[in-house]
Design an enzyme around this catalytic site. Structure first.
Site, PDB file in Angstrom:
ATOM      1  N   GLY A  11       0.834  -1.205   0.000  1.00  0.00           N
ATOM      2  CA  GLY A  11       0.000   0.000   0.000  1.00  0.00           C
ATOM      3  C   GLY A  11       0.865   1.251   0.000  1.00  0.00           C
ATOM      4  CB  VAL A  23      16.813   6.128  -1.889  1.00  0.00           C
ATOM      5  CG1 VAL A  23      17.547   5.091  -2.719  1.00  0.00           C
ATOM      6  CG2 VAL A  23      16.278   5.500  -0.601  1.00  0.00           C
ATOM      7  NE  ARG A  25      18.005  15.511  -5.510  1.00  0.00           N
ATOM      8  CZ  ARG A  25      17.123  16.500  -5.322  1.00  0.00           C
ATOM      9  NH1 ARG A  25      17.058  17.123  -4.164  1.00  0.00           N
ATOM     10  NH2 ARG A  25      16.327  16.863  -6.315  1.00  0.00           N
ATOM     11  CG  ASP A 128      -1.732  -0.400   8.082  1.00  0.00           C
ATOM     12  OD1 ASP A 128      -2.534   0.537   7.921  1.00  0.00           O
ATOM     13  OD2 ASP A 128      -1.675  -1.384   7.325  1.00  0.00           O
ATOM     14  CG  MET A 170      -7.647   2.855   6.257  1.00  0.00           C
ATOM     15  SD  MET A 170      -6.592   3.202   4.840  1.00  0.00           S
ATOM     16  CE  MET A 170      -7.614   2.556   3.531  1.00  0.00           C
ATOM     17  NE  ARG A 246     -27.302  10.205  10.212  1.00  0.00           N
ATOM     18  CZ  ARG A 246     -28.449   9.876  10.786  1.00  0.00           C
ATOM     19  NH1 ARG A 246     -28.509   8.808  11.572  1.00  0.00           N
ATOM     20  NH2 ARG A 246     -29.532  10.585  10.588  1.00  0.00           N
TER      21      ARG A 246
END
Ligand code: ATP
Length: 322
Positions: A11, A23, A25, A128, A170, A246
């Site tokens: 993801g 990385v 540079r 995560d 998430m 809701r």
């Protein structure tokens, strides 16, 4: 080592671009050729590899997503797929690979190293924050800020209408995002996959809060906490609590947008150290951060060991929810 490559896998997470920039540079500074693999392991198997220069990464630091694109790739789970990927690297003279991704991506990198001797270093990139061996992962901070902003907005409308909001955030199988934004957003309850909860108890406590004059309630639900998600418990809570309920599922909006200062700094630091580690002969490790500073952790540990969520925050929230 004269030539290395970088890819993003799994993801996407805000801050991945800042890591790619670091990385690229750093490699150029070290006079090492640097290539980018398009769409993670899918591109590695297909030989979709491009040359990168300092100019290729101009103006990407502030952008979400990943300029190298990302993918999930079933073929890389098979030895034949990994052999094909290793052959593409060999043909181009690429000796080292930096993998920016989550647990799954690191498992793939470990196998590539073990089976074909490719030197690999992992950079934890996932919203995560579920990777053992590093206190934080790239994207976690930005995703929390987005979720918190949404919770603050929902609180305004919840308050005006005497409503209870279930906010699903998430995190897949982990409650890091839910716990932190729940506390920071003043949630009355936080549901995380790591701990069982009793809906009846929760409803009682919400009803008690209402009697004490509370005009709105927010329950933060980690996506992996309730079977069927927040929607699955909405009806029951409405029937038992007396609130109009809701549900708001924040979903992929948490992945997008400009990375926070923290994520850009983290990504820059990890990108720099990943290249330095690879060039100094390290392999099969992830570069992470903890209270000691920058740390290197064997890739295998990152998925074999479990990263605990900060339970003290959970207990503190119980008291502060009032
Ligand atoms: P996120 O946490 O954001 O989902 P992730 O890296 O854990 O990131 P996965 O989809 O689990 O995401 O893995 C990304 C890719 O890594 C897979 O599509 C696959 O190509 C490779 N991969 C995952 N697990 C393995 C494994 N056990 N062996 C070889 N390759 C793997």
């Amino acid at each position: 080592m004269k030539h290395i490559a970088v890819l993003t896998s799994g993801g996407d997470a805000p801050g991945m671009n800042a890591a790619i920039r670091a990385v690229v540079r750093t490699a150029i500074h070290e006079k090492v050729e640097i290539s980018g693999v398009i769409r993670g392991y899918k591109g590695l198997i297909g030989g979709d590899i491009v040359d990168l220069s300092a100019r290729s990464v101009d103006n990407i630091m502030q952008r979400g997503g990943t300029m190298l694109y990302s993918a999930r790739c079933l073929a890389f789970m098979e030895p034949e797929g990994r052999a094909q990927a290793a052959e593409h690297l060999r043909q181009r003279g690429i000796e080292g690979l930096i993998v920016i991704g989550g647990n799954g991506s690191f498992q793939g990198a470990h196998l590539l190293s073990k089976e074909h001797g490719v030197k690999v270093v992992g950079i934890p990139g996932t919203i995560d924050n579920d990777i053992y061996g590093t206190d934080v992962t790239i994207g976690f901070n930005t995703a929390m800020n987005i979720a918190l902003d949404a919770i603050d907005r929902l609180r305004d409308t919840a308050d005006s209408h005497d409503r209870l909001f279930l906010v699903e955030v998430m995190g897949r199988h982990s409650g890091h995002i839910a716990l932190n934004v729940g506390l920071a957003g003043g949630a009355e309850e936080i549901l995380v996959p790591e701990r069982d909860y009793d809906v009846e108890e929760m409803v009682k406590s919400i009803a008690a809060g209402r009697l004490r004059g509370r005009s709105s309630s927010i329950i933060v639900v980690a996506e992996g906490a309730a079977k069927g998600g927040a929607m699955a418990i909405e009806e029951h809570i409405e029937a038992a609590s007396g609130y109009e309920v809701r549900t708001s599922i924040l979903g992929h909006v948490q992945r997008g947008g400009s990375p926070s200062t923290r994520d850009r700094v983290l990504a820059s630091r990890l990108g720099y150290h990943a290249v330095k580690a690879l060039l100094s002969g390290e392999s099969d490790v992830m570069v992470g951060v903890d209270k000691r500073g920058t740390v290197f952790v064997p890739l295998r540990e990152t998925w074999e060991k479990q990263k605990e969520i900060e339970w003290s925050l959970y207990d503190i929230n119980k008291i502060l929810a009032g």
